[in-house]
Enzyme design. Structure first.
Site, short mmCIF file in Angstrom:
data_model
loop_
_atom_site.label_atom_id
_atom_site.label_comp_id
_atom_site.label_asym_id
_atom_site.label_seq_id
_atom_site.Cartn_x
_atom_site.Cartn_y
_atom_site.Cartn_z
N GLU A 20 32.17 45.73 35.64
CA GLU A 20 32.04 44.73 36.10
C GLU A 20 30.37 44.82 36.46
OE1 GLU A 20 35.42 41.92 37.30
OE2 GLU A 20 34.86 43.48 38.90
N GLU A 42 42.78 47.56 39.31
CA GLU A 42 43.30 45.82 40.15
C GLU A 42 45.29 45.48 40.00
OE1 GLU A 42 39.34 45.54 39.65
OE2 GLU A 42 40.71 46.04 38.21
#
Length: 258
Positions: free
Chosen positions: A113, A133
């Protein structure tokens, strides 16, 4: 000129800055303190800096979110935490100067990210990319669901999160994780060379590319044409732009070569 804090080190090299994550023992996992330090470091760069390089100390760029910080966080705290990341990474993507990310080792989860908020990414042979995740029962929270699909496609990101798939450096450029792929240990040198080149551009042109191009790409065509026309007029009206065009017309400016 150089300065450092416990979480981030900043080195000023003439017109560029090298910003280094300084949690090597944690594989540069992104804690709240580290994110705040990144935000503060970029906000404090002197006006003389025209481009920055972002990299990690040790063997990794960043292994992602520091999971030890989410154990006791409730839903409201989680929302505000995510929004704080949105603000910080938005400040990088839509800041004053372009950022070149030098990627090595883990570029995982929140680390991806962070990398996706930079404008150019250079991956060396040790880099690998993952979004674990799904296996950890969480979801991206730093803008990854917006930025990463624009780089690699929504279904490739979906696959990564569902299955834990890991991509290697050789796949980085073809799939969109990075624009450059270099041998192991050379990402920083390549990123610095690119940053030095970018810093020689007219500042308003760099700013226009950072702020207008991503937005134009998302606008309906008719809106994009108008935005392009307005930004083009503003950029070419800058005194430095006029001087560079004049140099080219007088045969003194650089020419494109194969």
């Amino acid at each position: 000129m150089s300065s450092s804090a416990s979480e981030v080190a900043v080195e000023i090299r003439d017109a560029i800055a090298v910003v280094r994550l300084m949690r090597p023992a944690k594989r540069n996992a992104l804690s709240d303190a580290l994110m705040a330090a990144i935000d503060a470091a970029f906000a404090a760069l002197p006006k003389s800096v025209g481009c920055a390089v972002l990299t990690g100390s040790g063997d990794h760029f960043s292994a992602g979110l520091d999971l030890s910080e989410i154990r006791e966080r409730d839903a409201v705290e989680g929302l505000h935490h995510s929004r704080s990341w949105h603000r910080i990474l938005g400040n990088l993507e839509f800041g004053r100067i372009p950022i070149v990310a030098a990627l090595h080792g883990a570029v995982v989860g929140g680390g991806l990210e962070l990398a996706s908020s930079c404008h150019i990414r250079v991956a060396d042979d040790t880099a690998f990319f993952a979004l674990p995740e799904g296996s950890r029962g969480i979801f991206v929270g730093g803008g990854g669901s917006v930025r990463i699909p624009k780089l690699i496609g929504a279904h490739r990101m979906l696959d990564m999160m569902l299955t834990g798939r890991v991509y290697k450096a050789a796949e980085a450029v073809p799939l969109g994780f990075a624009q450059y792929h270099v041998p192991a240990g050379q990402a920083l040198d390549k990123a610095i060379a690119l940053a030095e080149r970018i810093a020689t551009n007219a500042p308003m042109t760099n700013y226009s590319l950072m702020h207008a191009l991503p937005r134009i790409a998302e606008q309906p065509a008719d809106h994009g044409y108008l935005t392009e026309g307005l930004i083009s007029a503003i950029a070419q009206s800058a005194p430095e732009a006029k001087a560079r065009v004049r140099e080219f017309l007088e045969g003194r400016g650089p020419k494109v070569k194969a």
